[in-house]
Write a protein that holds these residues in place. Structure first.
Motif, short mmCIF file in Angstrom:
data_model
loop_
_atom_site.label_atom_id
_atom_site.label_comp_id
_atom_site.label_asym_id
_atom_site.label_seq_id
_atom_site.Cartn_x
_atom_site.Cartn_y
_atom_site.Cartn_z
N ARG A 270 -2.02 -19.13 -31.77
CA ARG A 270 -1.60 -17.81 -31.31
C ARG A 270 -1.69 -16.80 -32.45
O ARG A 270 -1.48 -17.15 -33.61
CB ARG A 270 -0.18 -17.85 -30.76
CG ARG A 270 0.83 -18.32 -31.77
CD ARG A 270 2.24 -18.35 -31.22
NE ARG A 270 3.13 -18.86 -32.24
CZ ARG A 270 3.97 -19.87 -32.08
NH1 ARG A 270 4.07 -20.47 -30.92
NH2 ARG A 270 4.74 -20.26 -33.06
N ASP B 173 1.41 -25.10 -48.49
CA ASP B 173 0.12 -25.72 -48.24
C ASP B 173 -0.71 -24.85 -47.31
O ASP B 173 -0.25 -24.48 -46.22
CB ASP B 173 0.30 -27.11 -47.60
CG ASP B 173 -1.04 -27.70 -47.21
OD1 ASP B 173 -1.84 -27.99 -48.13
OD2 ASP B 173 -1.32 -27.84 -46.01
N ASP C 278 -9.71 -33.44 -44.04
CA ASP C 278 -10.23 -34.06 -42.82
C ASP C 278 -11.47 -34.91 -43.02
O ASP C 278 -12.26 -35.05 -42.08
CB ASP C 278 -10.49 -32.99 -41.74
CG ASP C 278 -9.20 -32.38 -41.21
OD1 ASP C 278 -8.14 -33.03 -41.34
OD2 ASP C 278 -9.26 -31.26 -40.68
N TYR D 146 6.56 -33.64 -37.13
CA TYR D 146 7.00 -33.70 -35.73
C TYR D 146 5.87 -34.21 -34.83
O TYR D 146 5.93 -34.06 -33.62
CB TYR D 146 7.45 -32.31 -35.26
CG TYR D 146 8.51 -31.66 -36.13
CD1 TYR D 146 9.67 -32.34 -36.50
CD2 TYR D 146 8.37 -30.34 -36.56
CE1 TYR D 146 10.63 -31.74 -37.29
CE2 TYR D 146 9.34 -29.73 -37.35
CZ TYR D 146 10.46 -30.44 -37.72
OH TYR D 146 11.42 -29.85 -38.50
N TYR E 54 -1.84 -32.83 -31.53
CA TYR E 54 -2.71 -31.72 -31.10
C TYR E 54 -3.08 -31.75 -29.62
O TYR E 54 -4.03 -31.08 -29.20
CB TYR E 54 -4.02 -31.68 -31.95
CG TYR E 54 -3.77 -31.81 -33.41
CD1 TYR E 54 -3.19 -30.78 -34.13
CD2 TYR E 54 -4.08 -32.99 -34.08
CE1 TYR E 54 -2.92 -30.91 -35.49
CE2 TYR E 54 -3.82 -33.13 -35.44
CZ TYR E 54 -3.24 -32.09 -36.12
OH TYR E 54 -2.98 -32.22 -37.45
N GLY F 35 5.27 -27.28 -39.89
CA GLY F 35 4.69 -25.98 -39.59
C GLY F 35 5.82 -24.96 -39.49
O GLY F 35 6.82 -25.19 -38.80
N1 LIG Z 1 -5.46 -32.65 -42.32
C1 LIG Z 1 -4.46 -32.03 -42.93
O1 LIG Z 1 -4.46 -31.80 -44.14
C2 LIG Z 1 -3.28 -31.55 -42.12
C3 LIG Z 1 -3.19 -31.86 -40.76
C4 LIG Z 1 -2.07 -31.41 -40.07
C5 LIG Z 1 -1.07 -30.69 -40.70
N2 LIG Z 1 -1.21 -30.38 -42.03
C6 LIG Z 1 -0.18 -29.58 -42.73
O2 LIG Z 1 1.10 -29.85 -42.18
C7 LIG Z 1 1.69 -28.63 -41.68
C8 LIG Z 1 2.54 -28.91 -40.48
O3 LIG Z 1 1.80 -29.56 -39.47
P1 LIG Z 1 1.76 -29.12 -37.94
O4 LIG Z 1 2.16 -27.69 -37.83
O5 LIG Z 1 0.43 -29.54 -37.43
O6 LIG Z 1 2.75 -30.09 -37.21
P2 LIG Z 1 4.32 -30.27 -37.04
O7 LIG Z 1 5.08 -29.64 -38.15
O8 LIG Z 1 4.49 -31.72 -36.77
O9 LIG Z 1 4.63 -29.54 -35.67
C9 LIG Z 1 4.51 -28.17 -35.52
C10 LIG Z 1 4.97 -27.84 -34.11
O10 LIG Z 1 6.35 -28.12 -34.01
C11 LIG Z 1 7.03 -26.97 -33.55
N3 LIG Z 1 8.31 -26.86 -34.27
C12 LIG Z 1 8.48 -26.81 -35.60
N4 LIG Z 1 9.80 -26.76 -35.90
C13 LIG Z 1 10.44 -26.76 -34.72
C14 LIG Z 1 11.81 -26.74 -34.36
N5 LIG Z 1 12.76 -26.69 -35.30
N6 LIG Z 1 12.13 -26.76 -33.04
C15 LIG Z 1 11.17 -26.81 -32.10
N7 LIG Z 1 9.84 -26.84 -32.38
C16 LIG Z 1 9.49 -26.82 -33.67
C17 LIG Z 1 6.15 -25.80 -33.92
O11 LIG Z 1 6.40 -24.78 -33.00
P3 LIG Z 1 6.21 -23.25 -33.41
O12 LIG Z 1 4.74 -23.07 -33.61
O13 LIG Z 1 6.78 -22.53 -32.26
O14 LIG Z 1 7.00 -23.04 -34.69
C18 LIG Z 1 4.75 -26.40 -33.76
O15 LIG Z 1 4.33 -26.33 -32.41
C19 LIG Z 1 0.48 -27.71 -41.44
O16 LIG Z 1 0.84 -26.35 -41.45
C20 LIG Z 1 -0.42 -28.09 -42.59
O17 LIG Z 1 -0.01 -27.42 -43.75
C21 LIG Z 1 -2.29 -30.81 -42.74
#
Ligand SMILES: NC(=O)c1ccc[n+]([C@@H]2O[C@H](COP(=O)([O-])OP(=O)(O)OC[C@H]3O[C@@H](n4cnc5c(N)ncnc54)[C@H](OP(=O)(O)O)[C@@H]3O)[C@@H](O)[C@H]2O)c1
Length: 343
Positions: A30, A53, A142, A236, A255, A300
């Protein structure tokens, strides 16, 4: 409230246990306007989330631009970005329709390149987008079959015989970066990479969480032996461990929509959490930090409100009885460390 810190391998870097993943402020799924992104990063830094990051991929440069603006003249913030994707200018991109998951207007097309030349160029481009003089950590983004399937063989060749790892070692030896590793969603490629180079840290997304702990078999012991730190991304599993199973709409896992067996397991954890008065997301954040190889967890963070909420989750008091019941109910592996165990 103080956020405790932990070292990254032998780099000399020290990161807070709670950091910020900046994919969301690169317009993941978004659009986010500049002011909202600025306020989110400022709130995170003020709250002590002083490890950030980002990646060229996150909004095709947008996240790096915003992160760089927030970090300029901010002392003591650790920054990681990534290599493996180059951004080629593309004047045909004139809107912010979703491309590769991001709603970014940046007029670039992504191209994978894990060769030495690709890595040197990527670092130069990142420094210019960030508007910063240095990058602390670089993750190879990746690499592996999870993202590339059979095409991975060619990319792996670029990284190994093609000199990608040697380029990263040169950057580290010359002091241009403090350390490097992988940023991936899979375990196997981490083990392969550890046979090729000394990794300071691995950003492991979604593969060591309250839901899955296969990393305990080979990866985490090998990291302990090699002195490689783990940064937990996707704590998460893309959402379901934060929202729980009763949230309206699609439940997200890795995803996409969560499969039935994942929903069932999260529901069982959720029931136990409710019985102990524990917030599911707090358990997800605190669980991974119980492992001694984990340096930081980076959920995130897409808004200032999310910053405050996440810090509260990190700080939530969870009774030892909850962790004991999780183990007893076979909802986590018996060998998974939990908060309160000796580290
Ligand atoms: N290959 C890689 O290097 C790689 C891959 C994946 C991730 N990452 C890193 O890890 C970070 C986090 O990963 P991610 O964003 O994919 O996954 P995540 O943190 O597991 O999940 C993010 C999701 O959870 C929701 N969320 C977060 N906190 C919440 C809460 N307190 N209550 C309800 N929903 C909540 C977010 O919603 P909202 O959007 O509404 O906040 C979003 O939809 C990335 O930004 C990146 O820096 C790296």
């Amino acid at each position: 409230m103080t956020i405790r810190s932990r070292p990254i391998g032998s780099t000399g870097l020290v990161v807070p246990e709670l950091g910020m993943g900046a994919a969301s402020i690169g317009n993941l799924y978004r659009p986010v306007d500049d002011e909202h992104a600025r306020a989110t990063l400022a709130a995170g830094l003020a709250a002590g989330l002083r490890y950030v990051d980002t990646a060229p991929h996150y909004g095709r440069g947008l996240s790096e631009r915003r992160v760089g603006d927030a970090l300029r003249q901010q002392p003591d913030v650790v920054l990681s970005t990534k290599v493996g994707r180059l951004m080629d200018p593309d004047p045909a991109i004139t809107d912010d329709a979703e491309r590769d998951g991001f709603r970014s207007p940046m007029p670039f097309r992504m191209r994978y390149d894990y060769s030495a030349d690709g890595i040197f160029r990527s670092v130069e481009h990142s420094l210019q987008r960030l508007g910063l003089a240095t990058i602390d950590l670089l993750y190879v983004h990746d690499i592996g079959r999870y993202t590339h399937g059979d095409a991975n063989d060619g990319y792996w060749q670029q990284l190994t015989a093609g000199g990608g790892f040697r380029a990263l070692e040169r950057l580290r030896d010359e002091g241009a970066i403090r350390g490097f590793g992988l940023g991936v969603n899979e375990i196997d490629v981490c083990l392969d990479a550890m046979g090729e180079a000394r990794l300071d840290a691995i950003l492991l997304a979604g593969r060591y969480t309250l839901l899955e702990q296969d990393a305990l078999d080979a990866l985490l012991p090998r990291c302990a032996a090699a002195g490689t730190s783990i940064v937990i991304g996707g704590p998460y599993n893309s959402g379901i461990l934060a929202t729980g199973t009763r949230a309206g709409g699609t439940l997200h896992y890795d995803y996409g929509p969560a499969p039935a067996e994942v929903v069932e397991k999260v529901r069982a954890i959720e029931v136990l959490a409710e019985r102990h008065g524990v917030t599911l997301a707090a358990a997800a954040l605190q669980f991974v930090l119980a492992h001694s190889q984990v340096a930081s967890v980076i959920p995130g963070i897409g808004s200032p409100a999310r910053v405050a909420q996440t810090v509260a989750l990190y700080d939530e008091a969870i009774s030892p009885g909850f962790w004991a019941d999780l183990r007893e109910g076979h909802l986590i592996r018996p060998d998974a460390p939990v908060p309160g165990d000796a580290r």
